[in-house]
Design a protein around this motif. Sequence first.
Motif, PDB file in Angstrom:
ATOM      1  N   ILE A 155       0.842  -1.210   0.000  1.00  0.00           N
ATOM      2  CA  ILE A 155       0.000   0.000   0.000  1.00  0.00           C
ATOM      3  C   ILE A 155       0.870   1.251   0.000  1.00  0.00           C
ATOM      4  N   GLY A 156       1.955   1.207   0.803  1.00  0.00           N
ATOM      5  CA  GLY A 156       2.886   2.334   0.812  1.00  0.00           C
ATOM      6  C   GLY A 156       3.444   2.600  -0.581  1.00  0.00           C
ATOM      7  N   GLY A 157       3.773   1.533  -1.289  1.00  0.00           N
ATOM      8  CA  GLY A 157       4.306   1.669  -2.646  1.00  0.00           C
ATOM      9  C   GLY A 157       3.273   2.243  -3.602  1.00  0.00           C
ATOM     10  N   GLN A 158       2.028   1.809  -3.393  1.00  0.00           N
ATOM     11  CA  GLN A 158       0.952   2.321  -4.266  1.00  0.00           C
ATOM     12  C   GLN A 158       0.743   3.820  -4.031  1.00  0.00           C
ATOM     13  N   VAL A 159       0.849   4.236  -2.774  1.00  0.00           N
ATOM     14  CA  VAL A 159       0.729   5.673  -2.454  1.00  0.00           C
ATOM     15  C   VAL A 159       1.845   6.447  -3.161  1.00  0.00           C
ATOM     16  N   MET A 160       3.069   5.921  -3.054  1.00  0.00           N
ATOM     17  CA  MET A 160       4.209   6.586  -3.725  1.00  0.00           C
ATOM     18  C   MET A 160       3.996   6.635  -5.240  1.00  0.00           C
ATOM     19  N   ASP A 161       3.434   5.552  -5.760  1.00  0.00           N
ATOM     20  CA  ASP A 161       3.206   5.446  -7.213  1.00  0.00           C
ATOM     21  C   ASP A 161       2.211   6.513  -7.679  1.00  0.00           C
ATOM     22  N   ILE A 162       1.133   6.646  -6.938  1.00  0.00           N
ATOM     23  CA  ILE A 162       0.107   7.629  -7.320  1.00  0.00           C
ATOM     24  C   ILE A 162       0.662   9.047  -7.178  1.00  0.00           C
ATOM     25  N   ASP A 163       1.406   9.267  -6.094  1.00  0.00           N
ATOM     26  CA  ASP A 163       2.033  10.591  -5.878  1.00  0.00           C
ATOM     27  C   ASP A 163       2.977  10.974  -7.006  1.00  0.00           C
ATOM     28  N   ALA A 164       3.606   9.951  -7.597  1.00  0.00           N
ATOM     29  CA  ALA A 164       4.646  10.229  -8.597  1.00  0.00           C
ATOM     30  C   ALA A 164       4.091  10.374 -10.014  1.00  0.00           C
ATOM     31  N   GLU A 165       2.766  10.170 -10.170  1.00  0.00           N
ATOM     32  CA  GLU A 165       2.195  10.273 -11.523  1.00  0.00           C
ATOM     33  C   GLU A 165       2.436  11.652 -12.115  1.00  0.00           C
ATOM     34  N   GLN A 168       8.576  13.546 -12.927  1.00  0.00           N
ATOM     35  CA  GLN A 168       9.796  12.790 -13.214  1.00  0.00           C
ATOM     36  C   GLN A 168      10.477  12.501 -11.885  1.00  0.00           C
ATOM     37  N   ILE A 169      10.581  11.230 -11.511  1.00  0.00           N
ATOM     38  CA  ILE A 169      11.277  10.945 -10.253  1.00  0.00           C
ATOM     39  C   ILE A 169      12.631  10.293 -10.541  1.00  0.00           C
ATOM     40  N   GLY A 170      13.530  10.365  -9.581  1.00  0.00           N
ATOM     41  CA  GLY A 170      14.875   9.804  -9.763  1.00  0.00           C
ATOM     42  C   GLY A 170      14.895   8.303  -9.502  1.00  0.00           C
ATOM     43  N   SER A 171      16.038   7.670  -9.824  1.00  0.00           N
ATOM     44  CA  SER A 171      16.071   6.207  -9.754  1.00  0.00           C
ATOM     45  C   SER A 171      16.018   5.690  -8.313  1.00  0.00           C
ATOM     46  N   GLU A 172      16.520   6.464  -7.343  1.00  0.00           N
ATOM     47  CA  GLU A 172      16.464   6.023  -5.945  1.00  0.00           C
ATOM     48  C   GLU A 172      15.014   5.905  -5.475  1.00  0.00           C
ATOM     49  N   ARG A 173      14.235   6.961  -5.823  1.00  0.00           N
ATOM     50  CA  ARG A 173      12.826   6.961  -5.392  1.00  0.00           C
ATOM     51  C   ARG A 173      12.043   5.871  -6.138  1.00  0.00           C
ATOM     52  N   LEU A 177       9.987   2.921  -4.441  1.00  0.00           N
ATOM     53  CA  LEU A 177       8.564   2.747  -4.790  1.00  0.00           C
ATOM     54  C   LEU A 177       8.286   1.281  -5.156  1.00  0.00           C
ATOM     55  N   HIS A 178       9.131   0.727  -6.027  1.00  0.00           N
ATOM     56  CA  HIS A 178       8.877  -0.635  -6.495  1.00  0.00           C
ATOM     57  C   HIS A 178       9.257  -1.691  -5.469  1.00  0.00           C
ATOM     58  N   LYS A 179      10.226  -1.335  -4.634  1.00  0.00           N
ATOM     59  CA  LYS A 179      10.576  -2.250  -3.546  1.00  0.00           C
ATOM     60  C   LYS A 179       9.316  -2.488  -2.699  1.00  0.00           C
ATOM     61  N   LEU A 180       8.547  -1.418  -2.509  1.00  0.00           N
ATOM     62  CA  LEU A 180       7.326  -1.534  -1.708  1.00  0.00           C
ATOM     63  C   LEU A 180       6.150  -2.058  -2.541  1.00  0.00           C
ATOM     64  N   LYS A 181       5.876  -1.425  -3.657  1.00  0.00           N
ATOM     65  CA  LYS A 181       4.651  -1.758  -4.413  1.00  0.00           C
ATOM     66  C   LYS A 181       4.653  -3.206  -4.907  1.00  0.00           C
ATOM     67  N   THR A 182       5.759  -3.625  -5.478  1.00  0.00           N
ATOM     68  CA  THR A 182       5.823  -4.965  -6.064  1.00  0.00           C
ATOM     69  C   THR A 182       6.649  -5.915  -5.200  1.00  0.00           C
ATOM     70  N   GLY A 183       7.778  -5.408  -4.692  1.00  0.00           N
ATOM     71  CA  GLY A 183       8.723  -6.287  -4.000  1.00  0.00           C
ATOM     72  C   GLY A 183       8.221  -6.776  -2.656  1.00  0.00           C
ATOM     73  N   ALA A 184       7.493  -5.933  -1.938  1.00  0.00           N
ATOM     74  CA  ALA A 184       7.136  -6.296  -0.556  1.00  0.00           C
ATOM     75  C   ALA A 184       6.266  -7.560  -0.493  1.00  0.00           C
ATOM     76  N   LEU A 185       5.306  -7.684  -1.413  1.00  0.00           N
ATOM     77  CA  LEU A 185       4.437  -8.870  -1.359  1.00  0.00           C
ATOM     78  C   LEU A 185       5.171 -10.114  -1.875  1.00  0.00           C
ATOM     79  N   ILE A 186       6.049  -9.899  -2.846  1.00  0.00           N
ATOM     80  CA  ILE A 186       6.851 -11.020  -3.357  1.00  0.00           C
ATOM     81  C   ILE A 186       7.750 -11.542  -2.232  1.00  0.00           C
ATOM     82  N   SER A 187       8.358 -10.615  -1.507  1.00  0.00           N
ATOM     83  CA  SER A 187       9.203 -11.007  -0.389  1.00  0.00           C
ATOM     84  C   SER A 187       8.369 -11.673   0.709  1.00  0.00           C
ATOM     85  N   ALA A 188       7.216 -11.091   0.996  1.00  0.00           N
ATOM     86  CA  ALA A 188       6.353 -11.665   2.045  1.00  0.00           C
ATOM     87  C   ALA A 188       5.932 -13.085   1.672  1.00  0.00           C
ATOM     88  N   ALA A 189       5.770 -13.330   0.391  1.00  0.00           N
ATOM     89  CA  ALA A 189       5.364 -14.669  -0.059  1.00  0.00           C
ATOM     90  C   ALA A 189       6.425 -15.702   0.354  1.00  0.00           C
TER      91      ALA A 189
END
Length: 295
Positions: A155-165, A168-173, A177-189
């Motif tokens: 959810i945190g990643g999704q918030v960052m994703d919507i905020d960034a629409e 132009q964001i930098g590669s760190e951000r 964003l993706h570490k949370l939006k996509t990576g967190a559930l993959i890791s939790a799995a």
Amino acid sequence: MKEDFLQVFKERAGTVETALDGFVKVKDNYQSKIYEAMRYSLLGGGKRLRGVLCICGARMAGGKQEEALPFACAIEMIHAYSLIHDDLPAMDNDDIRRGKPTCHKAFDEATAILAGDALLNGAFELIMNESRVSASNTLAAMKIIAGGAGTEGMIGGQVMDIDAEHTQIGSERLRQLHKLKTGALISAALMSGYSACGGDVKNEETLREYAEKIGLAFQVVDDILDVQGDEKTLGKPLKSDEKNGKSTFVTLNGVEKSKMLARTLSGEAASLVKDMGEEGAFLAWLAEYLSDRKF
Ligand code: GRG
């Protein structure tokens, strides 16, 4: 060898699919529509990557596939909820997912919101009803899943994703964003399966690092497929990121560099686990397989 591992992946994915079908049934009552919407978005179409990873985690800990199944299914239910909500007009406003109309198109917006909510609640209910591991291991795994799906995770990643629409964001951000939006559930799995089966601390950090790398690689490939994939194979229209004004690894680095990044991350992930027995070899194959996926 590769064919064998692909076969193992398909078998595990099939087991998760069958279990989901058994766990989420339509009830013959006034609210039957919600079960139909849940099943519509949950069944028949997903790769079941997260469910398979959960089984891998359990096996890495010396546990059995059956012990992982309630957790694997719960994570697939949470994933399905996130896709339903992500497709809503208030978010990405997509019409096609997994090769068929999105939930709000097939039903209506209110039903899609509720089906997502129901899948999220149902996921935890399922674990509480069906877990065959000890109460303390069940709780530890639930904590990992709730964290991965929550405000410091997906959810945190999704918030960052919507905020960034449309910015132009930098590669760190973008990575965060993706570490949370996509990576967190993959890791939790992976980690919830490991924890549910009482995995020791010795391999925990390595597995977490592996999951983080494949999570990021998975997203990089997702960004590449959004511009270069085949719509029919993907089961969704291309250029969704462009439509929503998203910064992606491709907009930041171009396709070729992104492909290299995905390969590097997968290679690093594979080296972490390749010597960790039979299951480690499977995880190493999976990392490489995902970096070259077409859907
Ligand atoms: C709405 C809380 C909330 C979160 C949404 C997961 C997500 C967050 C949005 C999906 C947007 C998206 C396409 C992200 C890219 C990575 C991703 C999660 C792709 C879909 O996962 P797959 O490819 O899907 O594993 P299948 O259909 O195979 O299960």
